[in-house]
Motif scaffolding. Structure first.
Motif, mmCIF file in Angstrom:
data_model
loop_
_atom_site.group_PDB
_atom_site.id
_atom_site.type_symbol
_atom_site.label_atom_id
_atom_site.label_comp_id
_atom_site.label_asym_id
_atom_site.label_seq_id
_atom_site.Cartn_x
_atom_site.Cartn_y
_atom_site.Cartn_z
ATOM 1 N N UNK A 1 4.426 11.474 17.559
ATOM 2 C CA UNK A 1 3.599 10.171 17.696
ATOM 3 C C UNK A 1 3.281 9.764 19.230
ATOM 4 N N UNK A 2 4.457 9.921 19.971
ATOM 5 C CA UNK A 2 4.383 9.771 21.422
ATOM 6 C C UNK A 2 3.340 10.586 22.138
ATOM 7 N N UNK A 3 3.893 11.924 21.929
ATOM 8 C CA UNK A 3 3.051 13.073 22.283
ATOM 9 C C UNK A 3 1.384 12.835 22.298
ATOM 10 N N UNK A 4 1.062 12.549 20.830
ATOM 11 C CA UNK A 4 -0.642 12.191 20.690
ATOM 12 C C UNK A 4 -0.841 10.889 21.121
ATOM 13 N N UNK A 5 0.189 10.010 21.835
ATOM 14 C CA UNK A 5 -0.602 8.679 22.302
ATOM 15 C C UNK A 5 -0.933 7.852 21.263
ATOM 16 N N UNK A 6 -0.200 7.672 20.079
ATOM 17 C CA UNK A 6 -0.551 7.174 18.723
ATOM 18 C C UNK A 6 -0.880 5.388 19.003
ATOM 19 N N UNK A 7 -1.962 4.937 18.886
ATOM 20 C CA UNK A 7 -2.078 3.429 18.981
ATOM 21 C C UNK A 7 -1.885 2.703 17.855
ATOM 22 N N UNK A 8 -1.985 3.564 16.694
ATOM 23 C CA UNK A 8 -1.895 2.561 15.344
ATOM 24 C C UNK A 8 -0.950 3.537 14.502
ATOM 25 N N UNK A 9 0.254 3.272 14.310
ATOM 26 C CA UNK A 9 1.121 4.140 13.417
ATOM 27 C C UNK A 9 1.266 3.228 12.343
ATOM 28 N N UNK A 10 1.427 3.879 11.048
ATOM 29 C CA UNK A 10 1.453 3.399 9.849
ATOM 30 C C UNK A 10 2.414 4.181 9.013
ATOM 31 N N UNK A 11 3.649 3.680 8.553
ATOM 32 C CA UNK A 11 4.295 4.256 7.464
ATOM 33 C C UNK A 11 4.633 3.482 6.266
ATOM 34 N N UNK A 12 5.169 4.315 5.305
ATOM 35 C CA UNK A 12 5.725 3.626 4.070
ATOM 36 C C UNK A 12 7.135 3.639 3.909
ATOM 37 N N UNK A 13 8.104 2.643 3.283
ATOM 38 C CA UNK A 13 9.185 2.815 3.214
ATOM 39 C C UNK A 13 9.337 1.905 1.955
ATOM 40 N N UNK A 14 10.712 2.433 1.133
ATOM 41 C CA UNK A 14 11.181 1.646 -0.052
ATOM 42 C C UNK A 14 12.763 1.654 0.248
ATOM 43 N N UNK A 15 13.346 0.673 -0.459
ATOM 44 C CA UNK A 15 14.569 0.353 -0.386
ATOM 45 C C UNK A 15 15.198 1.619 -1.005
ATOM 46 N N UNK A 16 16.487 1.885 -0.061
ATOM 47 C CA UNK A 16 17.472 2.919 -0.120
ATOM 48 C C UNK A 16 16.835 4.028 0.690
ATOM 49 N N UNK A 17 15.813 3.935 1.383
ATOM 50 C CA UNK A 17 15.042 5.101 1.849
ATOM 51 C C UNK A 17 15.652 5.256 3.445
ATOM 52 N N UNK A 18 15.551 6.313 4.226
ATOM 53 C CA UNK A 18 16.073 6.426 5.338
ATOM 54 C C UNK A 18 15.296 5.912 6.475
ATOM 55 N N UNK A 19 15.914 5.065 7.315
ATOM 56 C CA UNK A 19 15.175 4.352 8.410
ATOM 57 C C UNK A 19 15.386 5.190 9.749
ATOM 58 N N UNK A 20 15.753 6.377 9.805
ATOM 59 C CA UNK A 20 15.721 7.065 11.066
ATOM 60 C C UNK A 20 14.256 7.551 11.489
ATOM 61 N N UNK A 21 13.464 7.587 10.595
ATOM 62 C CA UNK A 21 11.980 7.935 10.942
ATOM 63 C C UNK A 21 11.343 6.537 11.632
ATOM 64 N N UNK A 22 11.651 5.443 11.206
ATOM 65 C CA UNK A 22 11.251 4.258 11.810
ATOM 66 C C UNK A 22 11.816 3.944 12.950
ATOM 67 N N UNK A 23 13.154 4.264 13.298
ATOM 68 C CA UNK A 23 13.777 4.081 14.634
ATOM 69 C C UNK A 23 12.803 5.217 15.616
ATOM 70 N N UNK A 24 12.679 6.247 15.159
ATOM 71 C CA UNK A 24 11.749 7.312 16.074
ATOM 72 C C UNK A 24 10.470 6.937 16.354
ATOM 73 N N UNK A 25 9.783 6.440 15.387
ATOM 74 C CA UNK A 25 8.472 5.585 15.558
ATOM 75 C C UNK A 25 8.498 4.363 16.544
ATOM 76 N N UNK A 26 9.500 3.520 16.389
ATOM 77 C CA UNK A 26 9.681 2.383 17.421
ATOM 78 C C UNK A 26 9.651 3.123 18.639
ATOM 79 N N UNK A 27 10.524 3.944 18.848
ATOM 80 C CA UNK A 27 10.646 4.641 20.255
ATOM 81 C C UNK A 27 9.253 5.203 20.788
#
Length: 216
Positions: free
Chosen positions: A37-63
């Motif tokens: 996401x950072x390497x491609x200089x993403x300006x509009x990142x969208x993800x889906x999440x449901x209860x009980x799912x891992x948040x590590x991806x969200x943390x990575x996208x925030x970074x």
């Protein structure tokens, strides 16, 4: 304009995610997605999440957003999911991305210019989402998580994109529970509809006098 790779941003986001997720298990997936996401200089990142799912991806996208200065939006199905997600993200990162409540297919229709999309196919139907998503004109990276956990593994990029975007490259990576990734070209002159403009080329055969019309 098109997506251009930035190794410096990718490495910084990767290292930040390594530090953020050092206490979490199976963080390799988050580190990879963050770097992309950072390497491609993403300006509009969208993800889906449901209860009980891992948040590590969200943390990575925030970074990643810290490197690109773009927007990070998470789509959750209901208020309970929003509360849980906000609590986890604020506890681990101190911040929470923009949150949209609703079914992914409906929420995606209200978002335009997406250039980095992450969907958990264990929880959502990626094929249905891609039929309504409005990608950015400069291209996009599409990531399907938890591929190996799908009951029916008949996922094909060309079929789900339905010809509205040209696939530059795609790959399956055995990271986490499996990642299906595709890089698609920008929409060009066709605008937000995502349809690729095609040309009609005329050719004449001097010997026979016949005219041939080729669609390129």
């Amino acid at each position: 304009m098109k997506l251009v790779w930035s190794p410096d941003k990718a490495s910084k986001a990767y290292l930040d995610t390594v530090k953020s997720c050092e206490l979490l298990q199976e963080s390799n997936e988050a580190e990879l997605i963050s770097a992309m996401a950072a390497g491609w200089d993403a300006q509009m990142i969208v993800e889906t999440w449901s209860r009980g799912g891992a948040t590590s991806t969200s943390i990575g996208l925030s970074n990643a957003i810290h490197q690109t200065g773009g927007r990070h939006i998470c789509i959750v199905p209901n208020e309970d999911s929003k509360t849980e997600y906000e609590s986890i993200m604020e506890k681990t990162t101190g911040i929470s991305p923009e949150i949209v409540i609703g079914e992914p297919e409906e929420a995606m229709e209200k978002l335009t210019g997406i250039d980095f999309l992450v969907v958990d196919c264990e929880k959502n139907d990626f094929s249905r989402i891609l039929k309504v998503v409005k990608l950015g004109n400069r291209g996009a990276v599409l990531v399907c998580k938890n591929v190996s956990s799908r009951a029916v593994c008949d996922f094909r990029w060309r079929s789900v994109l339905d010809g509205k975007s040209r696939i530059v490259r795609s790959a399956f990576l055995p990271v986490g529970k499996g990642l299906d990734i595709a890089h698609v070209a920008g929409a060009g002159k066709s605008g937000s509809s995502g349809k690729i403009e095609r040309k009609w080329i005329r050719r004449f055969d001097r010997e026979s006098g016949e005219e041939f019309v080729i669609r390129k």
